[in-house]
Write an enzyme that holds these catalytic residues in place. Structure first.
Site, PDB file in Angstrom:
ATOM      1  N   GLU A  13       6.638  12.791  -0.076  1.00 29.91           N
ATOM      2  CA  GLU A  13       7.410  12.216  -1.180  1.00 29.91           C
ATOM      3  C   GLU A  13       7.039  12.873  -2.505  1.00 29.91           C
ATOM      4  O   GLU A  13       7.916  13.208  -3.314  1.00 29.91           O
ATOM      5  CB  GLU A  13       7.171  10.709  -1.249  1.00 29.91           C
ATOM      6  N   SER A  26       2.489   5.953  -3.258  1.00 32.99           N
ATOM      7  CA  SER A  26       3.435   7.036  -3.480  1.00 32.99           C
ATOM      8  C   SER A  26       4.014   7.018  -4.893  1.00 32.99           C
ATOM      9  O   SER A  26       4.149   8.072  -5.539  1.00 32.99           O
ATOM     10  CB  SER A  26       4.562   6.984  -2.442  1.00 32.99           C
ATOM     11  N   ALA A  51       0.821  -1.211   0.000  1.00 33.16           N
ATOM     12  CA  ALA A  51       0.000   0.000   0.000  1.00 33.16           C
ATOM     13  C   ALA A  51       0.850   1.254   0.000  1.00 33.16           C
ATOM     14  O   ALA A  51       0.569   2.218  -0.719  1.00 33.16           O
ATOM     15  CB  ALA A  51      -0.935  -0.014   1.207  1.00 33.16           C
ATOM     16  N   GLU A  73       2.844   1.518  -3.618  1.00 29.59           N
ATOM     17  CA  GLU A  73       2.004   1.765  -4.793  1.00 29.59           C
ATOM     18  C   GLU A  73       1.377   3.160  -4.745  1.00 29.59           C
ATOM     19  O   GLU A  73       1.317   3.857  -5.763  1.00 29.59           O
ATOM     20  CB  GLU A  73       0.908   0.700  -4.891  1.00 29.59           C
ATOM     21  N   CYS A  85      -6.255   6.651   4.147  1.00 28.00           N
ATOM     22  CA  CYS A  85      -4.898   6.121   3.952  1.00 28.00           C
ATOM     23  C   CYS A  85      -3.960   6.540   5.082  1.00 28.00           C
ATOM     24  O   CYS A  85      -3.676   7.726   5.267  1.00 28.00           O
ATOM     25  CB  CYS A  85      -4.352   6.609   2.615  1.00 28.00           C
TER      26      CYS A  85
END
Length: 414
Positions: free
Chosen positions: A371, A252, A247, A250, A362
């Site tokens: 990021e 980021s 999780a 994928e 999330c």
């Protein structure tokens, strides 16, 4: 369940011909009906594509996953990833999430920001040096993937740098396997199981190593929790590692790739962001709305309930297409336009569902934002001339839930 007795439009967004661009298909359903029937294999479910219904389901305690209660019509993932609280309901979800939250608090993530920026600069140093001879840079494989490996694989999970390349292979296979089984080829199901077993075995060995040689990472902290006998078993600990790997990476990687692609396809927005870097936060929100890294999720009625005028019995399944909700014209003006000012200023647009909503918002969203901010900002700062290559159109990975590019080669000028 009492969905529409006759489908007024077919939900065909999962068909291969729509893979590169599912949004027109979403729009046809969204405009025709608030609730669309869909048969996944032999399992009848209902698809929600409008914002209001999607948000209502995600926030309502009437909806969850139903695996612990044995009522879900969808495949049970608990045996594959025992610590996958993404598919849990309270109280188990609450227990697992509380343990992981500490790695992604705003304060913790803020402290990581200088490290993220340093990693981005180092990756761009290498990529731009190579681009001197090729004239190209791959945003996915030269920047987004190694950044996610360094932060999720390295900083969060404590995986040594030499071991990180194989993590990408494993997480891609597991991520592909998170699509409903009815939408997967048999070889994808086999690859998912093999990758999960190999990855779990690796983390079991890493846990053993960290017991005697702890480090400054979430894995070492979770081991301390497990050794105190508070809440975790070792299989659950390993499962959390697999979940965070898939999780976290994928989300980021695909956020960076989808955002940069949108900026490249809308050069006037790229120019605006270069001129006004204070729009970066709004740009990231707009990318999450416009081309979300997670396209849909599933839910199960935990009790008899009603949505959009349709009754659902306990155990009925629905597909919540959050990516379609982001293009709902009833909520967002000119929804198919990429506008990096949409979430900026004193009257921003309504909250998007790109990171979900409610209990399953999330957990890694703060780190994903940092990021993306560093990667996109660094790219624009270091590369004055940035354009799509014209010879090869962007190719998407096969996953339906996770929307991301296999590669994003760009022309570097200057």
């Amino acid at each position: 369940m009492t969905p529409p007795t006759k489908a007024v439009v077919e939900f065909d967004a999962f068909e291969p011909q729509h893979h590169a661009d599912p949004y027109p298909s979403y729009a046809r359903v969204r405009q025709a009906t608030p609730a669309c029937p869909l048969l996944l294999g032999d399992v009848p479910v209902t698809v929600f594509t409008r914002y209001e219904e999607c948000a209502a389901v995600l926030q309502s305690p009437d909806w969850g996953h139903g695996y612990a209660a044995g009522i879900s019509p969808f495949r049970e993932q608990g045996a594959l990833i025992p610590g996958s609280f993404v598919r849990m309901d309270p109280p188990d979800h609450t227990r697992f999430r509380a343990l992981v939250n500490k790695a992604f608090t705003p304060r913790t993530v803020a402290a990581l920001t200088p490290l993220v920026e340093r990693v981005v600069d180092e990756l761009l140093d290498t990529a731009l040096e190579q681009a001197r001879s090729t004239g190209r840079l791959d945003v996915i494989n030269d920047l987004a993937v190694p950044l996610a490996l360094a932060m999720i694989g390295g900083r969060v999970l404590g995986v040594p740098e030499a071991d990180r390349p194989v993590l990408r292979e494993w997480e891609l296979a597991i991520a592909r396997g998170t699509d409903p089984d009815e939408l997967l080829l048999p070889e994808a199901v086999v690859a998912r199981g093999l990758a999960a077993r190999e990855c779990a075995g690796y983390f079991q060995r890493l846990v053993a190593r960290r017991r005697t040689d702890p480090a400054d990472d979430l894995l070492s902290e979770l081991i301390r929790v497990e050794e105190r006998g508070d809440t975790l078993t070792e299989p659950e600990l390993v499962g959390i590692c697999l979940l965070l790997l898939v999780a976290g990476m994928e989300t980021s990687i695909n956020l960076v790739g989808n955002a940069v692609l949108a900026l490249l396809r809308h050069p006037e927005q790229q120019a605006l962001l270069r001129a006004r870097p204070e729009l970066m936060a709004s740009t990231i929100d707009e990318a999450l709305r416009y081309d979300a890294p997670t396209q849909f999720t599933i839910r199960v009625a935990l009790t008899d309930t009603e949505v959009a005028g349709h009754s659902f019995a306990r155990g009925d399944g629905v597909v919540v297409v959050t990516a379609s909700a982001g293009r709902d014209g009833a909520v967002y003006a000119d929804p198919d336009r990429f506008d990096i000012t949409r979430f900026h200023g004193p009257r921003p647009a309504r909250r998007h569902l790109g990171f979900s909503l409610g209990l399953h918002f999330c957990v890694g969203a703060p780190l994903a934002r940092v990021e993306a901010d560093a990667a996109i900002g660094g790219l624009l700062r270091r590369v004055p001339g940035l354009a799509l290559t014209q010879d090869v159109p962007p190719e998407y990975l096969p996953s339906l839930i996770h929307r991301g590019l296999r590669a994003l080669p760009v022309v570097v000028d200057g």
